[in-house]
Write a protein that holds these residues in place. Structure first.
Motif, mmCIF file in Angstrom:
data_model
loop_
_atom_site.group_PDB
_atom_site.id
_atom_site.type_symbol
_atom_site.label_atom_id
_atom_site.label_comp_id
_atom_site.label_asym_id
_atom_site.label_seq_id
_atom_site.Cartn_x
_atom_site.Cartn_y
_atom_site.Cartn_z
ATOM 1 N N GLU A 139 0.831 -1.210 0.000
ATOM 2 C CA GLU A 139 0.000 0.000 0.000
ATOM 3 C C GLU A 139 0.860 1.253 0.000
ATOM 4 O O GLU A 139 0.544 2.232 -0.688
ATOM 5 N N VAL A 140 1.949 1.242 0.776
ATOM 6 C CA VAL A 140 2.832 2.409 0.822
ATOM 7 C C VAL A 140 3.429 2.676 -0.559
ATOM 8 O O VAL A 140 3.458 3.826 -1.030
ATOM 9 N N LEU A 141 3.884 1.627 -1.232
ATOM 10 C CA LEU A 141 4.461 1.799 -2.572
ATOM 11 C C LEU A 141 3.415 2.306 -3.564
ATOM 12 O O LEU A 141 3.713 3.137 -4.430
ATOM 13 N N GLU A 142 2.184 1.813 -3.437
ATOM 14 C CA GLU A 142 1.119 2.278 -4.319
ATOM 15 C C GLU A 142 0.854 3.769 -4.117
ATOM 16 O O GLU A 142 0.687 4.527 -5.084
ATOM 17 N N LEU A 143 0.838 4.212 -2.861
ATOM 18 C CA LEU A 143 0.615 5.633 -2.560
ATOM 19 C C LEU A 143 1.763 6.489 -3.091
ATOM 20 O O LEU A 143 1.546 7.567 -3.661
ATOM 21 N N ILE A 144 2.989 6.020 -2.905
ATOM 22 C CA ILE A 144 4.155 6.763 -3.392
ATOM 23 C C ILE A 144 4.127 6.856 -4.915
ATOM 24 O O ILE A 144 4.345 7.927 -5.499
ATOM 25 N N ASP A 145 3.862 5.728 -5.574
ATOM 26 C CA ASP A 145 3.871 5.701 -7.044
ATOM 27 C C ASP A 145 2.750 6.575 -7.611
ATOM 28 O O ASP A 145 2.953 7.290 -8.594
ATOM 29 N N ARG A 146 1.567 6.516 -7.015
ATOM 30 C CA ARG A 146 0.447 7.322 -7.503
ATOM 31 C C ARG A 146 0.752 8.806 -7.375
ATOM 32 O O ARG A 146 0.499 9.598 -8.288
ATOM 33 N N THR A 147 1.323 9.185 -6.250
ATOM 34 C CA THR A 147 1.683 10.584 -6.047
ATOM 35 C C THR A 147 2.782 11.014 -7.004
ATOM 36 O O THR A 147 2.735 12.106 -7.576
ATOM 37 N N SER A 148 3.772 10.128 -7.225
ATOM 38 C CA SER A 148 4.886 10.467 -8.112
ATOM 39 C C SER A 148 4.412 10.679 -9.542
ATOM 40 O O SER A 148 4.861 11.613 -10.224
ATOM 41 N N VAL A 149 3.506 9.832 -10.008
ATOM 42 C CA VAL A 149 2.976 9.979 -11.375
ATOM 43 C C VAL A 149 2.264 11.323 -11.527
ATOM 44 O O VAL A 149 2.461 12.047 -12.510
ATOM 45 N N SER A 150 1.440 11.665 -10.548
ATOM 46 C CA SER A 150 0.699 12.935 -10.611
ATOM 47 C C SER A 150 1.647 14.128 -10.532
ATOM 48 O O SER A 150 1.499 15.111 -11.266
ATOM 49 N N LEU A 151 2.638 14.027 -9.656
ATOM 50 C CA LEU A 151 3.616 15.120 -9.534
ATOM 51 C C LEU A 151 4.424 15.294 -10.810
ATOM 52 O O LEU A 151 4.692 16.423 -11.242
ATOM 53 N N ARG A 152 4.797 14.192 -11.421
ATOM 54 C CA ARG A 152 5.604 14.278 -12.643
ATOM 55 C C ARG A 152 4.814 14.949 -13.768
ATOM 56 O O ARG A 152 5.346 15.792 -14.503
ATOM 57 N N ALA A 153 3.541 14.612 -13.874
ATOM 58 C CA ALA A 153 2.698 15.238 -14.895
ATOM 59 C C ALA A 153 2.558 16.734 -14.623
ATOM 60 O O ALA A 153 2.612 17.552 -15.548
ATOM 61 N N GLU A 154 2.404 17.097 -13.357
ATOM 62 C CA GLU A 154 2.268 18.516 -13.015
ATOM 63 C C GLU A 154 3.570 19.254 -13.264
ATOM 64 O O GLU A 154 3.576 20.394 -13.753
ATOM 65 N N GLY A 155 4.695 18.622 -12.945
ATOM 66 C CA GLY A 155 5.985 19.256 -13.198
ATOM 67 C C GLY A 155 6.249 19.461 -14.673
ATOM 68 O O GLY A 155 6.795 20.491 -15.088
ATOM 69 N N ASP A 156 5.852 18.484 -15.504
ATOM 70 C CA ASP A 156 6.039 18.611 -16.953
ATOM 71 C C ASP A 156 5.222 19.776 -17.511
ATOM 72 O O ASP A 156 5.643 20.436 -18.476
ATOM 73 N N GLY A 157 4.046 20.021 -16.942
ATOM 74 C CA GLY A 157 3.197 21.111 -17.429
ATOM 75 C C GLY A 157 3.566 22.467 -16.877
ATOM 76 O O GLY A 157 3.051 23.496 -17.344
ATOM 77 N N ALA A 158 4.476 22.501 -15.881
ATOM 78 C CA ALA A 158 4.799 23.774 -15.234
ATOM 79 C C ALA A 158 5.520 24.730 -16.171
ATOM 80 O O ALA A 158 5.274 25.939 -16.147
ATOM 81 N N LYS A 159 6.424 24.208 -17.001
ATOM 82 C CA LYS A 159 7.165 25.088 -17.905
ATOM 83 C C LYS A 159 6.234 25.739 -18.926
ATOM 84 O O LYS A 159 6.382 26.926 -19.243
ATOM 85 N N ILE A 160 5.259 24.980 -19.437
ATOM 86 C CA ILE A 160 4.306 25.548 -20.383
ATOM 87 C C ILE A 160 3.433 26.581 -19.691
ATOM 88 O O ILE A 160 3.160 27.665 -20.236
ATOM 89 N N ALA A 161 2.984 26.280 -18.476
ATOM 90 C CA ALA A 161 2.160 27.237 -17.734
ATOM 91 C C ALA A 161 2.931 28.524 -17.475
ATOM 92 O O ALA A 161 2.371 29.629 -17.545
ATOM 93 N N GLU A 162 4.221 28.394 -17.205
ATOM 94 C CA GLU A 162 5.045 29.585 -16.983
ATOM 95 C C GLU A 162 5.178 30.401 -18.272
ATOM 96 O O GLU A 162 5.191 31.637 -18.237
ATOM 97 N N ARG A 163 5.238 29.718 -19.413
ATOM 98 C CA ARG A 163 5.313 30.443 -20.687
ATOM 99 C C ARG A 163 4.015 31.194 -20.957
ATOM 100 O O ARG A 163 4.021 32.304 -21.498
ATOM 101 N N ILE A 164 2.879 30.585 -20.595
ATOM 102 C CA ILE A 164 1.608 31.296 -20.749
ATOM 103 C C ILE A 164 1.609 32.545 -19.869
ATOM 104 O O ILE A 164 1.117 33.605 -20.259
ATOM 105 N N ARG A 165 2.164 32.433 -18.682
ATOM 106 C CA ARG A 165 2.185 33.569 -17.749
ATOM 107 C C ARG A 165 3.144 34.661 -18.225
ATOM 108 O O ARG A 165 2.834 35.855 -18.154
ATOM 109 N N GLU A 166 4.312 34.261 -18.736
ATOM 110 C CA GLU A 166 5.330 35.241 -19.102
ATOM 111 C C GLU A 166 5.351 35.562 -20.593
ATOM 112 O O GLU A 166 5.803 36.626 -20.999
ATOM 113 N N GLY A 167 4.873 34.629 -21.413
ATOM 114 C CA GLY A 167 4.838 34.864 -22.859
ATOM 115 C C GLY A 167 5.753 33.916 -23.619
ATOM 116 O O GLY A 167 6.869 33.621 -23.185
ATOM 117 N N PHE A 168 5.254 33.408 -24.755
ATOM 118 C CA PHE A 168 6.073 32.601 -25.661
ATOM 119 C C PHE A 168 6.956 33.516 -26.501
ATOM 120 O O PHE A 168 6.644 34.691 -26.701
#
Length: 428
Positions: free
Chosen positions: A184-213
């Motif tokens: 269960e602990v590994l499942e919780l860690i893996d689920r959180t890591s997948v969600s965090l990785r997706a959010e981190g990948d989208g952060a650079k694009i979100a920052e470009r929207i905020r600052e400009g392409f």
């Protein structure tokens, strides 16, 4: 806590000006020069100064603590928006005991301290105030609504559950624990890591929207780059000339492209040169082109891209289509040929990238997410190493939780608060 006041709308003559008062003495201060309406009910009132002279006839609104923007008692005065009226009311408030002029961003800071907003929402509010395009507005509203805080709370809940399971095994280390908690602990860690990785990948694009392409126009000298820039900008932003090498530095024009903030870069013509100053301009052109989000290559008859490699999504076209025939896509800033198609191509590419944006919009958010991901990987390794390492795994999980708490301002953010709130006006 002091009671503060400030003009919440822009300075200068306007139809309406709003003065905001917040703090424990807000109601009593305003009651001194008008009758207060019922909470959350607007009332038209004459504001009477200390000398008995009418300051203005204003719409007065009262918000009780717990039901206001700051979480404190708040009164808003909607005045006639002349400079004289606003100054008279501010002078009157400044003369009252216990009241002082608000510092920049102090109303919003109190909202944070009273847990009406989290830190990510505060940043979303700042972005909303600064929004210039539709994409920036939508993104800022999403953050202001608490989307990032909601995600952080889900991540935090899962990691707290994982840490609690591990700590239970530590508490009963000398006894036989019938259930192995590691799956269960590994499942919780893996689920959180997948969600965090997706959010981190989208952060650079979100920052470009905020600052400009950034879109860089590159190509050899005298191929029509500056003329194209002027056509896109709708004005004479760059000097155009029949002489090669006119553009020596990078010229920037900020504009909106299909709701997205974009900076168009006109760069020096790429060629071999013995001119030292032009050579500096060419090196700058190559560096800015490499760092840009999108490149528009204008080619001459040779088709040479001058050592700058096109990347996925870049637009390649022949320049000066009004003067030379060329097969394929061609552009002319002078006649407008191909300009609409160029805008469509660039817009489609940037819209596709913008669709991948997450709710984390700042470099601070991305770094916190990366810290949490790194620590979770260590926690996972410790869990796999067996129950003897449960204490170390639990500590790694607590470190990850602290990294995520910094996203919404629970911990370790004092050093950035002053910088954030200094960007707000007095009335926010």
């Amino acid at each position: 806590m002091d009671t503060i006041y400030a003009l919440a709308t822009a300075h200068g003559k306007a139809g309406v000006a709003v003065v905001r008062i917040s703090g424990p003495s807000a109601f009593s201060a305003v009651a001194g020069f008008c009758t207060l309406p019922a909470p959350r009910k607007a009332g038209l009132r004459r504001l009477i100064g200390a000398d008995g002279v009418i300051l203005d006839e204003a719409l007065v609104l009262c918000f009780q603590a717990g039901a206001s923007f700051t979480g404190e008692d708040v009164v808003e005065l909607q005045l006639h928006g002349s400079t004289a009226v606003v100054n008279a009311v501010l002078r009157h408030l400044g003369a009252l005991n216990g009241l002082r002029l608000a510092d920049p961003g102090e109303f919003t800071r109190r909202a944070l301290e009273n847990e009406c907003l989290d830190l990510a929402q505060v940043e979303g509010l700042a972005d909303l105030i600064d929004a210039e395009t539709e994409a920036q507005r939508r993104q800022a509203l999403r953050v202001l609504s608490g989307a990032l805080g909601d995600k952080a709370e889900l991540w935090r809940t899962d990691l707290i559950r994982a840490a609690a399971l591990l700590e239970a095994t530590i508490d009963f280390a000398d006894e036989d624990v019938p259930v192995d908690v590691s799956p269960e602990v590994l499942e919780l860690i893996d689920r959180t890591s997948v969600s965090l990785r997706a959010e981190g990948d989208g952060a650079k694009i979100a920052e470009r929207i905020r600052e400009g392409f950034e879109i860089a126009i590159i190509g050899p000298p005298n191929i029509g780059k500056s003329t194209l820039l002027n056509a896109l900008a709708g004005r004479e932003a760059a000097i155009t000339s029949e002489y090669a090498g006119t553009t020596r530095d990078v010229i920037e024009v900020r504009m909106e492209l299909d709701g997205l903030p974009v900076t168009i870069l006109d760069t020096a013509g790429l060629r071999e040169t013995d001119d030292h100053v032009e050579g500096i301009g060419i090196e700058r052109a190559k560096a800015r082109a490499a760092a840009a989000d999108l490149r528009v290559f204008l080619l001459d008859e040779s088709g040479d891209v001058q050592g700058v490699n096109p990347q996925e999504g870049d637009v390649i076209a022949h320049g000066k289509a009004d003067l030379r025939g060329a097969a394929g896509f061609a552009l002319s800033g002078r006649t407008g040929q191909g300009v609409d198609e160029l805008i469509a191509r660039a817009s489609n590419e940037l819209r596709k990238r913008a669709s991948q944006a997450g709710t984390a919009t700042r470099e601070r958010h991305r770094l916190a997410i990366l810290r949490a991901l790194d620590v979770l990987e260590f926690a996972r390794i410790e869990v796999l190493n067996g129950p003897d390492r449960a204490e170390l795994a639990a500590e790694e999980l607590r470190t990850a939780i602290r990294a995520l708490d910094s996203l919404v301002g629970r911990v370790d953010v004092e050093q950035i608060l002053d910088e954030i709130f200094s960007s707000f006006c007095l009335g926010k």
